[in-house]
Enzyme design. Structure first.
Site, PDB file in Angstrom:
ATOM      1  N   THR A  49      -6.202 -13.827  -4.106  1.00 55.26           N
ATOM      2  CA  THR A  49      -5.936 -12.428  -3.790  1.00 55.26           C
ATOM      3  C   THR A  49      -7.197 -11.630  -4.097  1.00 55.26           C
ATOM      4  O   THR A  49      -8.201 -12.191  -4.529  1.00 55.26           O
ATOM      5  CB  THR A  49      -4.763 -11.878  -4.628  1.00 55.26           C
ATOM      6  OG1 THR A  49      -5.205 -11.705  -5.990  1.00 55.26           O
ATOM      7  CG2 THR A  49      -3.565 -12.830  -4.600  1.00 55.26           C
ATOM      8  N   CYS A  50      -7.121 -10.313  -3.909  1.00 55.70           N
ATOM      9  CA  CYS A  50      -8.306  -9.497  -4.183  1.00 55.70           C
ATOM     10  C   CYS A  50      -8.642  -9.474  -5.674  1.00 55.70           C
ATOM     11  O   CYS A  50      -9.790  -9.230  -6.047  1.00 55.70           O
ATOM     12  CB  CYS A  50      -8.106  -8.073  -3.665  1.00 55.70           C
ATOM     13  SG  CYS A  50      -6.670  -7.230  -4.372  1.00 55.70           S
ATOM     14  N   GLY A 189      -3.142  12.345   6.071  1.00 54.46           N
ATOM     15  CA  GLY A 189      -4.163  11.373   5.712  1.00 54.46           C
ATOM     16  C   GLY A 189      -3.721   9.988   6.141  1.00 54.46           C
ATOM     17  O   GLY A 189      -2.555   9.773   6.511  1.00 54.46           O
ATOM     18  N   ALA A 190      -4.658   9.031   6.117  1.00 54.34           N
ATOM     19  CA  ALA A 190      -4.319   7.650   6.495  1.00 54.34           C
ATOM     20  C   ALA A 190      -5.132   6.658   5.675  1.00 54.34           C
ATOM     21  O   ALA A 190      -5.377   5.539   6.115  1.00 54.34           O
ATOM     22  CB  ALA A 190      -4.563   7.435   7.990  1.00 54.34           C
ATOM     23  N   GLY A 191      -5.531   7.088   4.477  1.00 52.68           N
ATOM     24  CA  GLY A 191      -6.288   6.201   3.598  1.00 52.68           C
ATOM     25  C   GLY A 191      -5.392   5.220   2.867  1.00 52.68           C
ATOM     26  O   GLY A 191      -4.192   5.099   3.143  1.00 52.68           O
ATOM     27  N   GLU A 192      -5.988   4.545   1.883  1.00 52.55           N
ATOM     28  CA  GLU A 192      -5.274   3.471   1.184  1.00 52.55           C
ATOM     29  C   GLU A 192      -4.022   3.974   0.472  1.00 52.55           C
ATOM     30  O   GLU A 192      -2.967   3.330   0.522  1.00 52.55           O
ATOM     31  CB  GLU A 192      -6.220   2.809   0.172  1.00 52.55           C
ATOM     32  CG  GLU A 192      -5.598   1.619  -0.550  1.00 52.55           C
ATOM     33  CD  GLU A 192      -6.575   0.956  -1.509  1.00 52.55           C
ATOM     34  OE1 GLU A 192      -6.122   0.137  -2.324  1.00 52.55           O
ATOM     35  OE2 GLU A 192      -7.782   1.272  -1.449  1.00 52.55           O
ATOM     36  N   THR A 193      -4.121   5.144  -0.180  1.00 52.59           N
ATOM     37  CA  THR A 193      -2.959   5.666  -0.912  1.00 52.59           C
ATOM     38  C   THR A 193      -1.822   5.999   0.037  1.00 52.59           C
ATOM     39  O   THR A 193      -0.657   5.663  -0.223  1.00 52.59           O
ATOM     40  CB  THR A 193      -3.350   6.914  -1.729  1.00 52.59           C
ATOM     41  OG1 THR A 193      -4.389   6.566  -2.645  1.00 52.59           O
ATOM     42  CG2 THR A 193      -2.158   7.452  -2.502  1.00 52.59           C
ATOM     43  N   ILE A 194      -2.140   6.648   1.147  1.00 52.43           N
ATOM     44  CA  ILE A 194      -1.098   6.979   2.131  1.00 52.43           C
ATOM     45  C   ILE A 194      -0.525   5.705   2.752  1.00 52.43           C
ATOM     46  O   ILE A 194       0.678   5.629   3.045  1.00 52.43           O
ATOM     47  CB  ILE A 194      -1.657   7.927   3.217  1.00 52.43           C
ATOM     48  CG1 ILE A 194      -1.931   9.307   2.620  1.00 52.43           C
ATOM     49  CG2 ILE A 194      -0.687   8.038   4.393  1.00 52.43           C
ATOM     50  CD1 ILE A 194      -0.697  10.047   2.128  1.00 52.43           C
TER      51      ILE A 194
END
EC number: 1.2.1.70
Length: 418
Positions: A49-50, A189-194
């Site tokens: 995984t990451c 928004g459309a980043g990682e959190t969203i």
């Protein structure tokens, strides 16, 4: 046979090293083939995984086992052994079992108690089964770890409280609205959190999601995944009245949602309440919005206080979880040790059944020839007893002759003698 867990994770290695030791899905089969081709390896699972790359192995003990496996890992990834060795951990038998159980339960995660890791461990196990042979003990270890992870989540509060901003935002929404199945959510928004928020909302079957973003292409990828509608930031003023919940996280230097915009939306909604969760820094929603009646505004600082409280609760639950893991790992190792006697037990039972069958055939033949039934049964019982106690009797006699009291007591105990 020995069980091993070795690898690196976010606690032992920087991302610059972790990214060089990952196994991509496209090459996983090739990696497993190469790993299982090592003469000492009986079975293996690769978890990548990451935040971690780990090998779970069933191996035959041999000299320089650790060196051989480190060399394979370095050769496969074209790494210098010294670079990897300083970051590598190595767990064996009980420690390996405990480690896997802790990983599957979220106790070793960057975010304590996070649930996603269990799915990743299950996928790693399933992927390694495709065309690859497992040792039965390794399979049993993974299956047991899955049940332990479930027990940890059922019997403790390790996953009950939100400890990420995205999850906390969704938890807040679920606390305020009785059900998300009747609400419309606007995500800005459309980043990682969203992205994380959208996936949480999908899991809770929100009625409708709208994603507003500066670039439509990025938002569309997320919208396709979660079944949402995409609009531009300029459309927010017109569409805001549809939203019961607004969750915003952009990189905009200036607020996107102002007091006047929310006032108009509330008027169109006939003052039905709106929940606004602003998790952007700088803020996406003007602070004055929180002064409006029926507009409930929460900032990232409000969520952080929730997260801090919840993290303390998770740490307390983790103490209970560690007790469960220790108990389950001990029971698994007891089962594993018992398996070493299984073949001996099977051989002993087979030998006894052979004696029984041999003497029974002779007794039945004597009965068919008209012999006295009582005498035949007594003879059968006498011969069966003598044949079955012959070997133990010789062992007892030999132990006595050798003056080996310890062996004599072990034999007495195994024969059930007081």
């Amino acid at each position: 046979m020995t069980l091993l867990a070795l690898g690196i994770n976010h606690k032992t290695a920087p991302v610059s090293l972790r990214e060089r030791v990952t196994f991509s899905p496209d090459t996983l089969d090739q990696a497993l083939d190469s790993l299982l081709a090592q003469p000492m390896v009986q079975g293996g699972v690769v978890l990548s995984t990451c935040n971690r790359t780990e090998l779970y192995l069933s191996v035959e003990e041999q000299d320089n086992l650790q060196e051989a496996l480190i060399r394979w890992l370095c050769d496969y990834h074209n790494l210098n052994e010294d670079d990897l060795r300083n970051s590598l951990y190595w767990h064996q038998d009980n420690d390996a079992v405990s480690h896997l159980m802790r990983v599957a339960s979220g106790l070793d995660s960057l975010v304590l108690g996070e649930p996603q890791i269990l799915g990743q461990v299950k996928k790693a196990f399933a992927d390694s089964q495709k065309g690859h042979l497992h040792a039965s003990a390794l399979e049993r270890m993974f299956q047991k770890s899955f049940s332990v992870a479930k027990r940890v989540r059922t019997e403790t509060d390790i996953g009950a409280s939100a400890v990420s901003v995205a999850f906390a935002a969704c938890t807040l929404a679920r606390q305020i609205f009785e059900s998300l199945s009747t609400v419309t959510v606007l995500l800005v928004g459309a980043g990682e959190t969203i992205e994380l928020v959208a996936r949480h909302l999908r899991e809770h079957k929100v009625q409708k999601m709208i994603i507003a973003n500066r670039t439509r292409e990025r938002a569309q990828v997320l919208a396709d995944e979660v079944g949402a509608e995409v609009i531009s930031l300029s459309d927010i003023d017109e569409r805001l009245r549809e939203a019961d919940i607004i969750i915003s996280s952009t990189a905009s230097p200036l607020p996107i949602i102002g007091k006047g915009m929310v006032e108009r939306a509330l008027k169109s909604r006939r003052n039905q309440p709106m929940l606004l969760v602003d998790i952007a820094v700088p803020r996406d929603v003007e602070p004055e919005v929180g002064k409006l009646a029926n507009a409930y505004l929460y900032s990232v600082d409000d969520l952080q206080s929730i997260i801090s409280h919840n993290l303390a609760q998770r740490k307390a639950a983790a103490v209970e979880a560690e007790t469960i893991v220790a108990q389950e790992a001990s029971e698994f190792m007891a089962w594993l040790r018992s398996q070493s006697a299984s073949e001996t037990i099977r051989e002993y039972r087979s030998q006894s059944e052979h004696v029984r069958d041999e003497l029974t055939v002779k007794a039945l033949a004597a009965l068919e020839q008209g012999g006295d039934a009582q005498a035949i049964l007594q003879d059968l019982a006498w011969k069966l007893t003598n044949r079955l106690i012959h070997a133990p009797t010789k062992s007892l006699q030999q132990a006595a002759r050798d003056g080996d009291d310890e062996r004599l007591n072990i034999l007495r105990d195994s024969l059930g003698l007081e």
